[in-house]
Motif scaffolding. Structure first.
Motif, PDB file in Angstrom:
ATOM      1  N   LYS A 211     -37.994  41.300  -4.710  1.00  0.00           N
ATOM      2  CA  LYS A 211     -37.165  40.381  -5.489  1.00  0.00           C
ATOM      3  C   LYS A 211     -37.636  38.938  -5.380  1.00  0.00           C
ATOM      4  O   LYS A 211     -36.930  38.015  -5.776  1.00  0.00           O
ATOM      5  N   ALA A 212     -38.837  38.770  -4.841  1.00  0.00           N
ATOM      6  CA  ALA A 212     -39.428  37.435  -4.724  1.00  0.00           C
ATOM      7  C   ALA A 212     -40.865  37.484  -5.229  1.00  0.00           C
ATOM      8  O   ALA A 212     -41.592  38.429  -4.953  1.00  0.00           O
ATOM      9  N   LYS A 213     -41.253  36.460  -5.982  1.00  0.00           N
ATOM     10  CA  LYS A 213     -42.600  36.428  -6.547  1.00  0.00           C
ATOM     11  C   LYS A 213     -43.282  35.099  -6.246  1.00  0.00           C
ATOM     12  O   LYS A 213     -42.623  34.057  -6.122  1.00  0.00           O
ATOM     13  N   LEU A 214     -44.580  35.157  -6.140  1.00  0.00           N
ATOM     14  CA  LEU A 214     -45.419  33.967  -6.006  1.00  0.00           C
ATOM     15  C   LEU A 214     -46.420  34.003  -7.144  1.00  0.00           C
ATOM     16  O   LEU A 214     -47.210  34.952  -7.249  1.00  0.00           O
ATOM     17  N   ASN A 215     -46.356  32.988  -8.012  1.00  0.00           N
ATOM     18  CA  ASN A 215     -47.244  32.925  -9.177  1.00  0.00           C
ATOM     19  C   ASN A 215     -47.176  34.201 -10.009  1.00  0.00           C
ATOM     20  O   ASN A 215     -48.191  34.757 -10.428  1.00  0.00           O
ATOM     21  N   VAL A 231     -45.900  28.556  -7.949  1.00  0.00           N
ATOM     22  CA  VAL A 231     -44.606  28.826  -8.568  1.00  0.00           C
ATOM     23  C   VAL A 231     -43.961  29.995  -7.832  1.00  0.00           C
ATOM     24  O   VAL A 231     -44.543  31.076  -7.744  1.00  0.00           O
ATOM     25  N   LEU A 232     -42.789  29.755  -7.285  1.00  0.00           N
ATOM     26  CA  LEU A 232     -42.041  30.770  -6.549  1.00  0.00           C
ATOM     27  C   LEU A 232     -40.793  31.138  -7.333  1.00  0.00           C
ATOM     28  O   LEU A 232     -40.156  30.280  -7.946  1.00  0.00           O
ATOM     29  N   SER A 233     -40.442  32.404  -7.330  1.00  0.00           N
ATOM     30  CA  SER A 233     -39.201  32.818  -7.985  1.00  0.00           C
ATOM     31  C   SER A 233     -38.455  33.791  -7.093  1.00  0.00           C
ATOM     32  O   SER A 233     -39.056  34.580  -6.361  1.00  0.00           O
ATOM     33  N   LEU A 234     -37.130  33.708  -7.168  1.00  0.00           N
ATOM     34  CA  LEU A 234     -36.249  34.539  -6.355  1.00  0.00           C
ATOM     35  C   LEU A 234     -35.171  35.102  -7.265  1.00  0.00           C
ATOM     36  O   LEU A 234     -34.474  34.343  -7.949  1.00  0.00           O
ATOM     37  N   ARG A 235     -35.068  36.421  -7.285  1.00  0.00           N
ATOM     38  CA  ARG A 235     -34.107  37.090  -8.163  1.00  0.00           C
ATOM     39  C   ARG A 235     -32.697  36.548  -7.956  1.00  0.00           C
ATOM     40  O   ARG A 235     -32.241  36.403  -6.834  1.00  0.00           O
TER      41      ARG A 235
END
Length: 264
Positions: A211-215, A231-235
């Motif tokens: 549930k977490a992404k990097l680029n 770029v980091l993203s968290l659900r």
């Protein structure tokens, strides 16, 4: 120019991305065999990174998503340079019309309605709004009629989709927030914990559950060090772009970022 072998790219990416690698290797091999340019579906930045890795310097890549700074873009893959216009990318901008005085629609409901309509999410691009209730989408021109004729509801709201010109495209609302956080470590789990105000234990669990992404790629290792431009993203939380990192006198890190909070 030699044909590519998908297996040679597997070590560079995660196992879940092998179907994407297989598809893009097939496209590249088709390009060099038929000597004819290829126009892809809408690709997010992560998929475009995979495609660029496969292509290397053996083909030319041009990309467009319907408007400036689009996230999802169609890629034009060719062996020789061509001067392309926006029309060459076969993208149709569409306005979503509905009774704005009485109803509200949101990004999540639009995405859900499109995704559940029977088409793949790569057949449409970004969903944009001006923040005043106006919404637009970008679709593959070859599927334009499907979207115009089949999409008549967003959630419970009745809508009518109307094709528009590129001159009618909205200026997208910038919902990002500029923030500064003081963080003890530049490890991915530490940065996400500091930004989202969750514990590292919670973040590690989210990483394990993909549930977490990097680029735009799943984070596989919490020890990865974050750098400027990542770029980091968290659900269910949002996405951040790291714009600056500097050390503090107390041995911590001052991280400046742009934050886009998740909107339903």
């Amino acid at each position: 120019m030699e044909r590519r072998q998908a297996s040679s790219f597997y070590p560079h990416f995660e196992q879940e991305e092998r179907p994407t690698i297989d598809k893009f290797v097939g496209l590249f091999n088709q390009l060099i065999f038929k000597q004819k340019a290829i126009l892809t579906d809408f690709l997010d930045p992560g998929k475009r990174e995979i495609l660029k890795t496969i292509v290397g310097n053996d083909a030319l890549i041009q990309e467009y998503g319907g408007y400036k700074n689009a996230e999802k873009k169609r890629v034009y893959l060719s062996l020789d340079w061509e001067n392309l216009s926006p029309e060459d990318y076969q993208i149709t901008p569409i306005n979503i019309e509905y009774p704005m005085k009485f109803e509200k629609i949101r990004h999540g409901s639009i995405l859900g309605s499109l995704a559940n309509s029977g088409v793949d999410t790569d057949t449409f691009g970004d969903i944009i709004t001006d923040g005043e209730g106006n919404w637009q989408i970008f679709v593959k021109t070859e599927l334009r009629d499907f979207f115009l004729e089949q999409i008549d509801r967003i959630g419970k709201v009745r809508v009518k989709l109307r094709e528009i010109s590129f001159k009618e495209i909205l200026i997208p609302e910038d919902t990002s927030l500029q923030k500064t956080e003081i963080i003890a470590s530049l490890r991915s789990d530490s940065v996400l914990a500091g930004i989202s105000k969750q514990s590292r234990t919670q973040i590690k669990k989210l990483i394990e559950n993909k549930k977490a992404k990097l680029n735009w790629h799943d984070i596989q290792d919490s020890n990865i060090i974050i750098k400027v431009g990542d770029v980091l993203s968290l659900r269910h939380f949002g996405r951040v772009e790291i714009t600056d990192i500097s050390a503090t006198k107390k041995g911590k890190y001052k991280v400046v970022l742009k934050l886009w909070r998740t909107r339903n």
